[in-house]
Design a protein around this motif. Structure first.
Motif, PDB file in Angstrom:
ATOM      1  N   TYR A 702       0.833  -1.214   0.000  1.00  0.00           N
ATOM      2  CA  TYR A 702       0.000   0.000   0.000  1.00  0.00           C
ATOM      3  C   TYR A 702       0.874   1.274   0.000  1.00  0.00           C
ATOM      4  CZ  TYR A 702      -3.712  -3.302   1.106  1.00  0.00           C
ATOM      5  OH  TYR A 702      -4.577  -4.358   1.064  1.00  0.00           O
ATOM      6  N   GLY A 703       1.955   1.258   0.822  1.00  0.00           N
ATOM      7  CA  GLY A 703       2.869   2.418   0.864  1.00  0.00           C
ATOM      8  C   GLY A 703       3.607   2.602  -0.448  1.00  0.00           C
ATOM      9  N   LEU A 704       3.992   1.471  -1.108  1.00  0.00           N
ATOM     10  CA  LEU A 704       4.694   1.550  -2.392  1.00  0.00           C
ATOM     11  C   LEU A 704       3.797   2.178  -3.458  1.00  0.00           C
ATOM     12  CD1 LEU A 704       7.037   0.879  -4.297  1.00  0.00           C
ATOM     13  CD2 LEU A 704       6.045  -1.413  -4.582  1.00  0.00           C
ATOM     14  N   VAL A 705       2.584   1.707  -3.555  1.00  0.00           N
ATOM     15  CA  VAL A 705       1.651   2.243  -4.555  1.00  0.00           C
ATOM     16  C   VAL A 705       1.379   3.727  -4.299  1.00  0.00           C
ATOM     17  CG1 VAL A 705      -0.697   2.093  -5.450  1.00  0.00           C
ATOM     18  CG2 VAL A 705       0.601   0.007  -5.011  1.00  0.00           C
ATOM     19  N   LYS A 706       1.243   4.101  -3.052  1.00  0.00           N
ATOM     20  CA  LYS A 706       1.007   5.505  -2.706  1.00  0.00           C
ATOM     21  C   LYS A 706       2.167   6.386  -3.158  1.00  0.00           C
ATOM     22  CE  LYS A 706      -0.024   8.487   1.235  1.00  0.00           C
ATOM     23  NZ  LYS A 706      -0.214   8.542   2.711  1.00  0.00           N
ATOM     24  N   ASP A 707       3.403   5.902  -2.919  1.00  0.00           N
ATOM     25  CA  ASP A 707       4.581   6.677  -3.351  1.00  0.00           C
ATOM     26  C   ASP A 707       4.625   6.814  -4.867  1.00  0.00           C
ATOM     27  OD1 ASP A 707       5.406   7.046  -0.791  1.00  0.00           O
ATOM     28  OD2 ASP A 707       6.975   5.496  -0.809  1.00  0.00           O
ATOM     29  N   LEU A 708       4.384   5.712  -5.591  1.00  0.00           N
ATOM     30  CA  LEU A 708       4.454   5.754  -7.052  1.00  0.00           C
ATOM     31  C   LEU A 708       3.350   6.625  -7.652  1.00  0.00           C
ATOM     32  CD1 LEU A 708       5.286   2.020  -7.886  1.00  0.00           C
ATOM     33  CD2 LEU A 708       6.853   3.945  -7.661  1.00  0.00           C
ATOM     34  N   ARG A 709       2.189   6.636  -6.981  1.00  0.00           N
ATOM     35  CA  ARG A 709       1.058   7.398  -7.506  1.00  0.00           C
ATOM     36  C   ARG A 709       1.199   8.898  -7.215  1.00  0.00           C
ATOM     37  NH1 ARG A 709      -4.006   4.741  -5.541  1.00  0.00           N
ATOM     38  NH2 ARG A 709      -3.604   3.323  -7.284  1.00  0.00           N
ATOM     39  N   HIS A 710       1.601   9.235  -6.002  1.00  0.00           N
ATOM     40  CA  HIS A 710       1.594  10.653  -5.588  1.00  0.00           C
ATOM     41  C   HIS A 710       2.962  11.338  -5.709  1.00  0.00           C
ATOM     42  CE1 HIS A 710      -2.522  10.270  -4.286  1.00  0.00           C
ATOM     43  NE2 HIS A 710      -2.200   9.207  -3.533  1.00  0.00           N
ATOM     44  N   LYS A 711       4.045  10.617  -5.473  1.00  0.00           N
ATOM     45  CA  LYS A 711       5.374  11.233  -5.555  1.00  0.00           C
ATOM     46  C   LYS A 711       5.958  11.124  -6.965  1.00  0.00           C
ATOM     47  CE  LYS A 711       6.657  10.601  -0.689  1.00  0.00           C
ATOM     48  NZ  LYS A 711       7.654  10.014   0.237  1.00  0.00           N
ATOM     49  N   ALA A 712       5.766   9.934  -7.592  1.00  0.00           N
ATOM     50  CA  ALA A 712       6.300   9.743  -8.944  1.00  0.00           C
ATOM     51  C   ALA A 712       5.265  10.042 -10.020  1.00  0.00           C
ATOM     52  CB  ALA A 712       6.813   8.315  -9.104  1.00  0.00           C
ATOM     53  N   HIS A 713       4.021  10.353  -9.618  1.00  0.00           N
ATOM     54  CA  HIS A 713       2.952  10.756 -10.541  1.00  0.00           C
ATOM     55  C   HIS A 713       2.715   9.721 -11.645  1.00  0.00           C
ATOM     56  CE1 HIS A 713       3.110  14.654  -8.571  1.00  0.00           C
ATOM     57  NE2 HIS A 713       4.420  14.668  -8.777  1.00  0.00           N
ATOM     58  N   MET A 714       2.633   8.448 -11.244  1.00  0.00           N
ATOM     59  CA  MET A 714       2.403   7.369 -12.209  1.00  0.00           C
ATOM     60  C   MET A 714       0.931   7.002 -12.290  1.00  0.00           C
ATOM     61  SD  MET A 714       5.565   4.715 -11.695  1.00  0.00           S
ATOM     62  CE  MET A 714       7.234   5.143 -12.171  1.00  0.00           C
ATOM     63  N   THR A 715       0.529   6.516 -13.488  1.00  0.00           N
ATOM     64  CA  THR A 715      -0.815   5.976 -13.668  1.00  0.00           C
ATOM     65  C   THR A 715      -0.822   4.513 -13.207  1.00  0.00           C
ATOM     66  OG1 THR A 715      -0.358   5.204 -15.909  1.00  0.00           O
ATOM     67  CG2 THR A 715      -1.141   7.478 -15.665  1.00  0.00           C
ATOM     68  N   GLU A 716      -2.010   3.885 -13.192  1.00  0.00           N
ATOM     69  CA  GLU A 716      -2.116   2.493 -12.740  1.00  0.00           C
ATOM     70  C   GLU A 716      -1.323   1.560 -13.647  1.00  0.00           C
ATOM     71  OE1 GLU A 716      -6.173   1.410 -12.353  1.00  0.00           O
ATOM     72  OE2 GLU A 716      -6.534   2.725 -10.620  1.00  0.00           O
TER      73      GLU A 716
END
Length: 744
Positions: A702-716
């Motif tokens: 959950y923490g990894l996905v949050k970082d990739l989504r909000h910090k790295a601005h990645m799509t699904e």
């Protein structure tokens, strides 16, 4: 060929006999006939004075055919000829001897009383200048100016030079070392104060002295000659053309000039030429330094296109006059083999009579320093221009087939501007109408932009700016000062641009005062804080400033007031104010419109390109120094500049086009940098995820996905792909990847 001049006027004394006739009228022929006649009397020696070594050589070659006692010496420097002639005058007592020397050598000999004047007749070929301008460069002149010269302020803003150390000045004056040549005339002039007056601008001198060891300044010293040193000869004949345009009468007030032209020229001379065979053409409507060849011309599109077009236009031998004619490496590679490159200072040479096309590309403008200085003497810019710049142009053009009476073909003269053409056309009788040379210099061509979308953006920006002008029209003109200089009690002053010019020209600032010609957002700045008068807070500018920097340039390379005037639409009002640095000046151009920060930069760059200079300032928020003390100023009257005339030109559109491309490239760079930063952030999160145990990973997804989504601005999809590539061991199964998709 000539009448008895003894009957005409008295001999000797303080009179100079002027033979004033146009080029080719027979002045030199008359002089040679005069020498032949007086030789039969066995009473006189002759001194022939010419402007240049090449003209001296021409006199020597011609007179050697009629007299074996001709003395001429040139070693390539000023020193040796002077010493040679000093000895010749002491030892050569041959009656009928003829001494030929340059004007510089003659004046040095006169100043040091080295010429016995008894029984000597002088023939001065071409008019002498009543003044000289000596240019000094700092590193070589340190000892001379700091130890040998004293200065006294004899009138406001001007120093007069005098001797501080005679022995040191005599070392410079008498040295045989060619390295001292540049200083020899100045040392002689200061030591011979009864024959010369040496003046210099006070501000220029002070700036020069303070920087003399740094080699960053140059100095112009004005040396005025005392005309009494020309007196006392048995006869003094002055040969030249257009005597009425010279400054000699105005400066040489103690001398009587007798026009004896009609008594000596057999055929009645005229003040004009037969122009029926001379076609006068010009290149530009207004003067522009952008086509003048200087050391800063490399890569100049206008110059390169001009040379190309002249190469195409003329297929016969062409004589071209250029300021820096000796810099053959680049110049001759530009012109084809049909062209002969020559200096504009060629006077009296007869070797180009076969040339039927002459193109004059040298400067016809006096320098700002000369204009400012001679204004104090009551001598106007127009007088200097006619007596020096345009006189040189006339003399140069008259070297070609136009002086050959046997020539029956049309001779073409090409001059820089329409005003130059009108001036020289007035010297001709029955000349064909002036023509503008039809050369295809594509400085005003319609630009075809590579990207039509960007072209539309350019038009949108221009239209948006024009709407802004109408909206800002009722706003007051505003000027910001670091100190209160208009006695309003405020540093922000709402005054018209005319009132600002009047104060700027006349006011003497106290302390380090600066001005910005703009209005800023008061709510953001709150007070007059110059640290906050930035681009972000800029609202509009009224008028334009140019900061012209001439440091390190030669006289013929410097930007002048006239260059700026000619770069703008005719009738534009401008104000000039010299700075404390030699040769530099500020320009204020009042404008009808109030400009945004971006438009200010575009319009300024177009004007600068037309002037052909490298300014020190190109920002609407730049503080302009309000120099301490009155250092010289000038107002060119006219009307406010209609900025739209410049803003709608192709040059302006091209600048805006390039700015858009640069901004888009900058946006792309920012985007790429962001992507790189995002990748590094995502990689760091995955590396951290890989370092923990499988049991901990289940809770850390959950923490990894949050970082990739909000910090790295990645799509699904990007998250799924990135995790499968960087955490293949854990996310190798489809079940775990599916778990990633379900995390919100």
């Amino acid at each position: 060929m000539f009448k008895n001049q003894r009957v005409l006027i008295p001999l000797g004394g303080d009179s100079i006999k002027v033979i004033n006739a146009v080029c080719g009228a027979g002045k030199s022929f008359t002089a040679k006939s005069m020498i032949k006649r007086f030789q039969t009397e066995n009473k006189y020696q002759f001194i022939i004075v010419a402007k240049t070594v090449s003209l001296c050589q021409q006199w020597h070659d011609e007179l050697s055919l009629i007299n074996k006692n001709v003395v001429f010496y040139h070693s390539g420097n000023t020193v040796s000829p002077v010493f040679t002639f000093q000895n010749e005058f002491k030892n050569n007592t041959t009656i009928n001897a003829i001494f030929i020397m340059t004007e510089a050598c003659f004046e040095l000999l006169l100043a040091t009383n080295s010429i016995p004047k008894k029984n000597k007749k002088v023939i001065h070929d071409e008019f002498m200048k009543p003044y000289d301008i000596i240019s000094l460069d700092c590193p070589q002149s340190h000892e001379l100016i700091t130890q040998g010269i004293s200065v006294t302020e004899y009138e406001e803003g001007t120093y007069r030079l005098s001797s501080k150390n005679n022995s040191l000045l005599e070392k410079y004056q008498n040295s045989n070392d060619a390295a001292y040549n540049v200083f020899k005339p100045l040392a002689t002039a200061i030591l011979q104060s009864h024959n010369f007056k040496c003046d210099v601008n006070k501000k220029d001198w002070d700036a020069y002295v303070s920087n003399v060891q740094k080699g960053k300044e140059k100095l112009e010293i004005f040396v005025f000659k005392n005309d009494t040193m020309y007196h006392g000869f048995n006869d003094f004949f002055l040969l030249g053309a257009l005597f009425e345009t010279t400054l000699i009468k105005q400066v040489f007030s103690d001398t009587t000039f007798h026009d004896i032209t009609y008594g000596f020229i057999f055929q009645k001379p005229t003040k004009t030429h037969d122009g029926s065979k001379i076609q006068v053409c010009y290149l530009f409507n207004n003067y522009s330094r952008t086509f003048i060849e200087t050391k800063t011309t490399s890569g100049n599109r206008v110059w390169d296109e001009l040379v190309k077009e002249i190469n195409i236009t003329f297929d016969n031998k062409v004589l071209v006059y250029i300021n820096n004619h000796k810099r053959n490496e680049r110049i001759n590679s530009g012109f084809n083999e049909n062209f002969i490159i020559e200096s504009p200072n060629v006077i009296g040479i007869n070797s180009y009579k076969y040339i039927k096309t002459s193109v004059y590309l040298a400067s016809t403008n006096p320098t700002n320093i000369a204009v400012s200085y001679f204004a104090k003497k009551g001598i106007t810019r127009e007088q200097i221009e006619k007596s020096v710049s345009r006189y040189n142009m006339y003399q140069a053009l008259m070297r070609d087939a136009s002086r050959d009476q046997q020539n029956q073909d049309i001779v073409v003269w090409v001059v820089p501007t329409e005003s130059d053409a009108i001036w020289i056309h007035n010297l001709l009788v029955d000349a064909p109408p002036i023509e503008k040379l039809e050369i295809n210099i594509k400085t005003d061509r319609r630009i075809k932009f590579d990207d039509p979308e960007i072209a539309r953006k350019v038009t949108d920006i221009q239209n948006k700016e024009r709407k802004r002008w109408k909206k800002l029209e009722p706003k007051p003109d505003t000027f910001m000062f670091t100190e209160n200089v208009f006695n309003t009690g405020k540093q922000e002053v709402n005054i018209s641009q005319d009132d600002f010019i009047a104060g700027w020209i006349e006011h003497t600032a106290q302390g380090e005062t600066h001005v910005i010609n703009a209005q800023f957002n008061k709510q953001r700045t709150k007070k007059i804080d110059f640290d906050k008068l930035t681009r972000e807070n800029h609202q509009y500018s009224n008028g334009l400033f140019l900061d012209i920097d001439n440091d390190g340039l030669k006289d013929d390379e410097m930007t002048t007031y006239q260059d700026v005037i000619n770069a703008l639409p005719e009738g534009t009002k401008l104000a000039f104010r010299n700075t404390m640095t030699c040769g530099n000046f500020h320009v204020f151009i009042p404008t009808k419109q109030k400009l945004s920060y971006e438009a200010y930069k575009v319009v300024q760059r177009v004007i600068i390109s037309k002037i052909g200079c490298d300014p020190a300032t190109q920002k609407a928020t730049q503080k302009i120094h309000f120099d301490k003390g009155q250092v010289g100023s000038y107002v060119h009257e006219g009307s406010y500049l209609d900025v739209d005339i410049i803003y709608r030109t192709n040059e302006a559109r091209e600048i805006i086009y390039k700015q858009i491309i640069q901004e888009e490239k900058r946006d792309d760079d920012v985007e790429n940098m962001a992507k790189k930063t995002n990748y590094e952030s995502a990689k760091k999160s995955c590396d951290k995820f890989n370092s923990i145990s499988d049991k901990e990973k289940h809770n850390a997804i959950y923490g990894l996905v949050k970082d990739l989504r909000h910090k790295a601005h990645m799509t699904e999809n990007e998250i799924e792909m990135f995790c499968s590539q960087n955490c293949p061991y854990f996310f190798g199964s489809s079940e775990r990847l599916k778990k990633l998709r379900n995390i919100k």
